[in-house]
Write a protein that holds these residues in place. Structure first.
Motif, short mmCIF file in Angstrom:
data_model
loop_
_atom_site.label_atom_id
_atom_site.label_comp_id
_atom_site.label_asym_id
_atom_site.label_seq_id
_atom_site.Cartn_x
_atom_site.Cartn_y
_atom_site.Cartn_z
N HIS A 12 0.88 -1.17 0.00
CA HIS A 12 0.00 0.00 0.00
C HIS A 12 0.92 1.22 0.00
CE1 HIS A 12 -4.12 -1.43 0.64
NE2 HIS A 12 -3.58 -2.42 1.33
N TYR A 13 0.51 2.27 -0.70
CA TYR A 13 1.34 3.47 -0.70
C TYR A 13 0.50 4.72 -0.63
CZ TYR A 13 0.22 4.43 -5.61
OH TYR A 13 -0.43 4.71 -6.77
N GLU A 14 1.17 5.79 -0.24
CA GLU A 14 0.65 7.14 -0.31
C GLU A 14 1.75 8.00 -0.91
OE1 GLU A 14 -2.27 7.66 3.51
OE2 GLU A 14 -0.10 7.78 3.88
N MET A 15 1.36 8.95 -1.76
CA MET A 15 2.32 9.90 -2.33
C MET A 15 1.89 11.30 -1.96
SD MET A 15 3.68 8.94 -6.13
CE MET A 15 2.06 8.81 -6.84
N PHE A 16 2.87 12.08 -1.53
CA PHE A 16 2.63 13.46 -1.11
C PHE A 16 3.57 14.39 -1.86
CE2 PHE A 16 1.83 10.59 2.40
CZ PHE A 16 0.62 11.03 2.92
N ASP A 17 3.17 15.67 -1.96
CA ASP A 17 4.13 16.66 -2.42
C ASP A 17 4.93 17.09 -1.18
OD1 ASP A 17 2.60 18.59 -1.02
OD2 ASP A 17 1.77 19.47 -2.85
N VAL A 18 5.91 17.97 -1.36
CA VAL A 18 6.78 18.34 -0.23
C VAL A 18 6.07 19.16 0.84
CG1 VAL A 18 8.97 18.11 -1.44
CG2 VAL A 18 7.76 20.28 -1.53
N GLU A 19 4.89 19.70 0.51
CA GLU A 19 4.10 20.43 1.51
C GLU A 19 3.20 19.48 2.30
OE1 GLU A 19 4.19 21.98 -1.80
OE2 GLU A 19 5.91 23.05 -0.97
N GLY A 20 3.21 18.20 1.94
CA GLY A 20 2.40 17.23 2.66
C GLY A 20 1.02 16.99 2.07
N LYS A 21 0.72 17.58 0.91
CA LYS A 21 -0.57 17.38 0.26
C LYS A 21 -0.60 15.98 -0.37
CE LYS A 21 -3.37 18.88 -3.60
NZ LYS A 21 -3.25 19.45 -4.92
N LEU A 22 -1.64 15.23 -0.05
CA LEU A 22 -1.80 13.88 -0.61
C LEU A 22 -2.09 13.98 -2.10
CD1 LEU A 22 -2.04 10.79 0.00
CD2 LEU A 22 -4.49 11.19 0.28
N LEU A 23 -1.26 13.31 -2.92
CA LEU A 23 -1.43 13.31 -4.36
C LEU A 23 -2.10 12.03 -4.85
CD1 LEU A 23 2.14 14.59 -5.35
CD2 LEU A 23 0.03 15.93 -5.22
N ASP A 24 -1.79 10.92 -4.21
CA ASP A 24 -2.30 9.63 -4.65
C ASP A 24 -2.13 8.63 -3.51
OD1 ASP A 24 -3.36 7.73 -6.43
OD2 ASP A 24 -1.40 7.21 -7.25
N LYS A 25 -3.00 7.62 -3.49
CA LYS A 25 -2.85 6.53 -2.53
C LYS A 25 -3.58 5.31 -3.05
CE LYS A 25 -6.79 7.14 0.52
NZ LYS A 25 -7.19 7.15 1.91
N THR A 26 -3.19 4.17 -2.55
CA THR A 26 -3.84 2.93 -2.97
C THR A 26 -5.12 2.74 -2.19
OG1 THR A 26 -2.48 1.75 -1.34
CG2 THR A 26 -1.73 1.70 -3.63
N GLU A 27 -6.14 2.28 -2.89
CA GLU A 27 -7.36 1.81 -2.24
C GLU A 27 -7.20 0.30 -2.02
OE1 GLU A 27 -9.66 3.86 -1.09
OE2 GLU A 27 -8.64 5.56 -2.01
N GLU A 28 -6.72 -0.34 -3.05
CA GLU A 28 -6.37 -1.77 -3.01
C GLU A 28 -4.86 -1.85 -3.13
OE1 GLU A 28 -8.44 -4.47 -2.70
OE2 GLU A 28 -10.04 -3.02 -2.37
#
Length: 159
Positions: A12-28
């Motif tokens: 499972h992953y989450e991707m953020f920009d350097v300000e901490g804003k969530l850009l993408d994440k796994t649902e599955e």
């Protein structure tokens, strides 16, 4: 089992920009074939080497190491009439890069009358990324997966 060349890694992953804003994440969870098969960002693969189920990695990447620098020349305006289907913002399609002949994935970003703006940059191009992942499964790859260079079955590629 530790993550090593020719292992199938589910995470499972989450991707953020350097300000901490969530850009993408796994649902599955996603699964990839580890070991230089270009199924995941190279710096993430490097960070996952030797990890096991439950381990967490966090990788900060410059744009070049993530989704590339933003290339203004990959933004174009086209006539609506060149599209064989109804056009709407967000539509994605394959097209050729005029300079290299390479096939790129373009997305429609704006429609103004008969003018359609398309962008061949990845949506996260030019952005520094923080990638956080938790390993949920590690197993040996099958011969078929190794022959094809990608994962088959749940969370992987289906033929």
């Amino acid at each position: 089992m530790q993550i090593a060349k020719n292992s199938v890694v589910t995470l499972h992953y989450e991707m953020f920009d350097v300000e901490g804003k969530l850009l993408d994440k796994t649902e599955e969870p996603i699964a990839y074939l580890h070991g230089g098969y270009d199924n995941i960002l190279p710096l993430v693969e490097e960070a996952l080497e030797g990890k096991t189920v439950g381990d967490v990695v966090e990788v900060s990447m410059e744009a070049d190491d993530a989704f590339g620098e933003y290339e203004p020349e990959l933004v174009r305006q086209e006539e609506r009439s060149v599209f064989p289907m109804p056009v709407e913002v967000g539509l994605m399609f394959e097209g050729e890069d005029d300079a290299t002949g390479e096939v790129l994935l373009f997305r429609v970003t704006e429609i103004d009358g008969d003018k359609v703006t398309v962008d061949g940059n990845h949506p996260f191009a030019g952005i520094k990324i923080v990638f956080k992942a938790t390993v949920s499964e590690v197993r040996a790859a099958s011969k078929e997966e190794l022959d094809h260079g990608h994962v088959h079955g749940a969370h992987g590629h289906h033929h």
